[in-house]
Write an enzyme that holds these catalytic residues in place. Structure first.
Site, short mmCIF file in Angstrom:
data_model
loop_
_atom_site.label_atom_id
_atom_site.label_comp_id
_atom_site.label_asym_id
_atom_site.label_seq_id
_atom_site.Cartn_x
_atom_site.Cartn_y
_atom_site.Cartn_z
N ILE A 227 71.77 15.13 48.46
CA ILE A 227 70.67 14.59 49.28
C ILE A 227 69.46 14.30 48.59
O ILE A 227 68.89 15.18 47.79
CB ILE A 227 70.38 15.62 50.42
CG1 ILE A 227 71.54 15.91 51.31
CG2 ILE A 227 69.28 14.96 51.32
CD1 ILE A 227 71.33 16.98 52.30
N GLY B 178 64.92 16.27 41.45
CA GLY B 178 64.83 17.36 42.74
C GLY B 178 65.32 16.93 43.72
O GLY B 178 65.24 15.89 44.50
N SER B 179 66.24 17.84 44.35
CA SER B 179 66.86 17.49 45.73
C SER B 179 67.67 18.57 46.39
O SER B 179 67.28 19.86 45.95
CB SER B 179 67.82 16.26 45.63
OG SER B 179 68.16 15.85 46.85
N ARG B 180 68.56 18.33 47.07
CA ARG B 180 69.57 19.30 47.42
C ARG B 180 70.89 18.98 47.73
O ARG B 180 71.14 17.99 48.02
CB ARG B 180 68.88 20.08 48.67
CG ARG B 180 69.29 19.64 50.10
CD ARG B 180 68.73 20.48 51.28
NE ARG B 180 69.52 19.95 52.39
CZ ARG B 180 69.05 20.02 53.70
NH1 ARG B 180 67.80 20.11 53.94
NH2 ARG B 180 69.95 20.03 54.58
#
Length: 226
Positions: free
Chosen positions: A155, A185-187
């Site tokens: 994501i 940066g994310s998940r």
């Protein structure tokens, strides 16, 4: 060692930083300003290099374990409805990556790719509840020998504007191998069977291809002991 997805950015940054340092050395008179420009330029290069670092990880492969697909912090552990592929209840484990984490995505389990799809979308902050359904993302399903189908979702976040996914339908993949990259940066969300045992806790820091996220529970053996 640096990830191949960062080669262009690293080379471009190195070129720009070199020009800034040399220009400051020859054309900026105030010493404090010259040093300031050079220090900032070097700091930017260091940040880019650390972001695209790709430490070698040798996974201890096990059909009985799901390993963390990325480095980061566990921010969600809950039972949810997964509506894209399973259309039913699954255990969700979400790992948030800050810009300082290693951003390589690794296969959480060995098996074959049954589903791989890219979704364009928004760029909400990665911890937003609707990020999993509304942000730019990729969904990948791996058929595993013990857990059956497991799903992971890369994501994009507010800063991440580029998701790289190597998984293609029909591929045979090995636990711990490189599965892609998410820039800045994310998940990653994992959707696992309800009968597996989650082995991490909220806010726990995990390492891709190293930390066990869930373990297989033999329901037949469990029933025999009851």
């Amino acid at each position: 060692m640096f990830h191949k997805e960062g080669q262009t950015i690293i080379l471009t940054t190195f070129f720009i930083v070199s020009i800034l340092i040399l220009s400051a050395q020859f054309y900026v008179t105030p010493l404090w300003l010259r040093w300031g420009i050079q220090i900032v330029a070097i700091a930017i290069l260091i940040l880019i290099l650390q972001f695209f670092r790709n430490p070698k990880r040798v996974a201890v492969k096990s059909f009985d374990e799901i390993l963390a697909p990325v480095d980061g912090k566990v921010v969600v552990i809950e039972e949810v409805e997964e509506n894209e592929y399973f259309k039913g209840k699954r255990k969700q484990v979400s790992i948030f990556m800050s810009p300082l984490n290693v951003h390589v995505t690794r296969y959480a389990a060995s098996g074959s790719i049954k589903f791989s799809k890219y979704h364009p979308g928004k760029y909400l902050v990665a911890w937003h509840p609707k990020a999993s359904e509304e942000n730019e993302r990729t969904t990948v399903v791996i058929n595993t020998p013990k857990f059956g189908d497991i799903l992971y979702r890369q994501i994009a976040g507010a800063l991440a504007r580029r998701i790289v996914n190597y998984a293609e339908k029909g591929d045979s993949v090995q636990q711990g191998d490189d599965a892609g990259f998410i820039k800045f940066g994310s998940r990653v969300d994992l959707f696992l069977p309800l009968d597996c045992a989650i082995t991490v806790k909220l806010n726990q820091k995990v390492k891709g291809a190293k930390t066990c996220i869930a373990s297989f529970v033999d329901t037949n053996e469990k029933q025999k002991t009851i």
